[in-house]
Design an enzyme around this catalytic site. Sequence first.
Site, PDB file in Angstrom:
ATOM      1  CG  HIS A 154     -18.204 -48.373  87.858  1.00 52.44           C
ATOM      2  ND1 HIS A 154     -18.154 -47.009  87.835  1.00 52.44           N
ATOM      3  CD2 HIS A 154     -18.000 -48.796  86.580  1.00 52.44           C
ATOM      4  CE1 HIS A 154     -17.923 -46.612  86.591  1.00 52.44           C
ATOM      5  NE2 HIS A 154     -17.832 -47.671  85.807  1.00 52.44           N
ATOM      6  CD  GLU A 157     -18.303 -46.958  91.499  1.00 50.00           C
ATOM      7  OE1 GLU A 157     -19.420 -46.514  91.195  1.00 50.00           O
ATOM      8  OE2 GLU A 157     -17.283 -46.790  90.797  1.00 50.00           O
ATOM      9  CG  HIS A 276     -20.941 -43.830  89.185  1.00 49.28           C
ATOM     10  ND1 HIS A 276     -20.245 -44.842  88.555  1.00 49.28           N
ATOM     11  CD2 HIS A 276     -21.996 -43.540  88.387  1.00 49.28           C
ATOM     12  CE1 HIS A 276     -20.856 -45.139  87.420  1.00 49.28           C
ATOM     13  NE2 HIS A 276     -21.923 -44.365  87.285  1.00 49.28           N
ATOM     14  CD  GLU A 350     -17.887 -40.645  90.860  1.00 43.27           C
ATOM     15  OE1 GLU A 350     -17.560 -41.534  91.684  1.00 43.27           O
ATOM     16  OE2 GLU A 350     -17.587 -40.672  89.664  1.00 43.27           O
TER      17      GLU A 350
HETATM   18  O1  0X9 Z   1     -15.544 -42.951  85.593  1.00 41.88           O
HETATM   19  C1  0X9 Z   1     -16.756 -43.072  85.814  1.00 41.88           C
HETATM   20  O2  0X9 Z   1     -17.484 -43.791  85.150  1.00 41.88           O
HETATM   21  C2  0X9 Z   1     -17.376 -42.302  86.968  1.00 41.88           C
HETATM   22  N1  0X9 Z   1     -16.435 -42.298  88.062  1.00 41.88           N
HETATM   23  S1  0X9 Z   1     -16.095 -43.676  88.874  1.00 41.88           S
HETATM   24  O3  0X9 Z   1     -15.014 -43.388  89.781  1.00 41.88           O
HETATM   25  N2  0X9 Z   1     -17.338 -44.088  89.735  1.00 41.88           N
HETATM   26  O4  0X9 Z   1     -15.808 -44.711  87.956  1.00 41.88           O
HETATM   27  C3  0X9 Z   1     -17.681 -40.894  86.526  1.00 41.88           C
HETATM   28  C4  0X9 Z   1     -18.693 -40.753  85.427  1.00 41.88           C
HETATM   29  C5  0X9 Z   1     -19.041 -39.346  85.188  1.00 41.88           C
HETATM   30  N3  0X9 Z   1     -19.996 -39.107  84.151  1.00 41.88           N
HETATM   31  C6  0X9 Z   1     -19.732 -38.236  83.181  1.00 41.88           C
HETATM   32  N4  0X9 Z   1     -18.609 -37.602  83.152  1.00 41.88           N
HETATM   33  N5  0X9 Z   1     -20.635 -38.056  82.244  1.00 41.88           N
HETATM   34 ZN    ZN Z   2     -18.502 -45.660  89.255  1.00 40.81          ZN
END
Ligand code: 0X9
Ligand code: ZN
Length: 640
Positions: A154, A157, A276, A350
């Site tokens: 992203h 970030e 992230h 994160e």
């Molecule tokens: O939403 C996302 O892609 C990630 N959070 S963010 O706020 N950085 O956008 C989390 C991804 C988590 N990965 C899995 N749940 N597999």
């Molecule tokens: Zn992210």
Amino acid sequence: MKKCFVFIFLSLILSFSLFAADGKSFIEVKIKSLQDVEKIKSMNLDVAGINRNKNLVGIIASLEQIDELKKNGFDVFIKKASPTPEDASLDLYYTPSEMEAMINQIAENHPDICKVEKISDELWEGNYLYAVIITKDVSTPNDRPSFILDAQHHAREVMTSQISVDVIDYLTSNYGTDPDVTNWVDNINIIVIPMVNPDGINYVFTKDIWWRKNRNPNCPVDLNRNYDFNWGLCNGSSDWCYDETYRGTSPDSEPETKAMDRIMAENPAIYALTYHSYGEYILYPFGCYDPSDNQAYWELASELNSILENDQGKTGMYATGAGWSTIYLTDGSSDDSHYGRYGTFSVCIEVNSTDFQPDYTQWRDVTVERQKTAWKYFLNKTLDSPRIEGHIKDSSTGLPLKARVDVEEVPFIHNENPRYASENGFYFRPLPQNSSFTVTFSYPGYCSETKSVDVGTSKVVVDVNLTPSGIIPVSNPVPSDKSINQKLTVQLSWQGNSSNYLLYFGENANPPFLASSNATTYTLSNLEYGKTYYWRVDTEGGCGSSTGELWSFSTYKYGISSVTALKDPFRLSVVGENFSYDTTVKVNGIEVPQVKHKGSTKIVAKGGKTLKNMVPKGSPVLITVEDSQGGISEPFTFTR
Ligand code: 0X9
Ligand code: ZN
């Protein structure tokens, strides 16, 4: 004169608003429970992160969206109003070209242990993906296990790629002096992709500080929803271009995810880490449900949580667990794909508690220092962790076999691909600690071997030699492997010399047993449209059973149940299943002039006289419904 003034004024506003993310602000919304997060996600808002200490959800929102939130009863606080082009808050963070210069310099200073590889073609806005490889004698091929670390899927970030640089810098500058570093670099193929989304990142520095997706000009894609595993499965992404979680037109459609997938496929990694921000989470797959390896994953992630310090310097404070139940539903994310397809225990961290762009001077060094604990943890785990690993060979020739490894106590029931040894016969499987397992090694045409293994807190090396069974492995599958556009009744057939075949068939990569027989055909009926089915045929004889190769086929994506001609003006009403807004109608392979979608079961083909000429009275035509990705319906014969 007046007109000219208005024009200048308008262009000024326009250029300001360009940088200001269309006037969006970084706001925070107070939540009372996790249900509120779901409610916010269902409002199609751009969730930036979650401050769990204060129960605040960070959102990038327009004025209208702020009003909408207020109307829904949320308390809204403006954290950062829409920035101006003069905003210099990101200056100390790295742009893609600064990153490129940095990694090239480090590689030049340490040519024996570090090299930079360009892993993508030129992206739309002129940037490339790079991988930095750190290992002893880096220019000679090796068969060490890999560890893969990536950051900044992203774009906004910005802290995450600082961690990448710190890893690269620390490992290269302490090699030969710090015994841990020397040990890691000598024994692990360490791969860092410091910026997964360089086009997007460049855009963050030049146009829109809050940009998340890539820069695909047809429609920007959330790269962490585009990977080829459970793509679009559980409402964890969007099919609408303007959403911040738009998943793209097909799995791995983007050059960035294609490049990453190649790295994942070609470098067997036992562990991987994807960075992230923000919210202080340690997440593991899946974004839709628990992984089959939930127990082993939980042990790994919670041990990491117990040593990893958060922004307050406290350990044990990261929200830890499978993504779907710990943060929110996601599908097509990198960690899911890495684990589901290749067996790598991939974890998403994160970082930071309150912001994805925290003040550099205050937060950069403390964040990268604290994250040393995390990536060092995974490097140590790569060398040793509760697991089985070893090499599988042909007992007579000694050549490596890409054999399959199954653990009876932890079967793959959540759509994970079966685990196979790599090109050099190396396999691995992290397992829960202090337990006993029954492990079967199999390869078509060889006698399977089953072994009992006790796993404590470290790795158990089990090398296996498989003996040819004398039974020819089944071959020539019909439908051929990965064939598409099959009807709902399919006759399976294969070739072999066994006296008994065991057919396994189902909707995921671990199909259950269906039938045994000495025949080499089997008819399946009542299949469904738009599905992929998996099957394999094991043989019996010689030395017991021998596992066949895994095959798959897909059915026609759509079905047509009826076509009716309507008059004044001439139209065709096409009724069927699964239609989407992307589908069109073809007559004998030629697209009709116009279609009107009426939900997922009905499309009306329009076009007046032209259409009428395409469907001449009395002569049968073939009608199909097709989409832009090559999805097609079973042809329907229609006579007017
Ligand atoms: O939403 C996302 O892609 C990630 N959070 S963010 O706020 N950085 O956008 C989390 C991804 C988590 N990965 C899995 N749940 N597999
Ligand atoms: Zn992210």
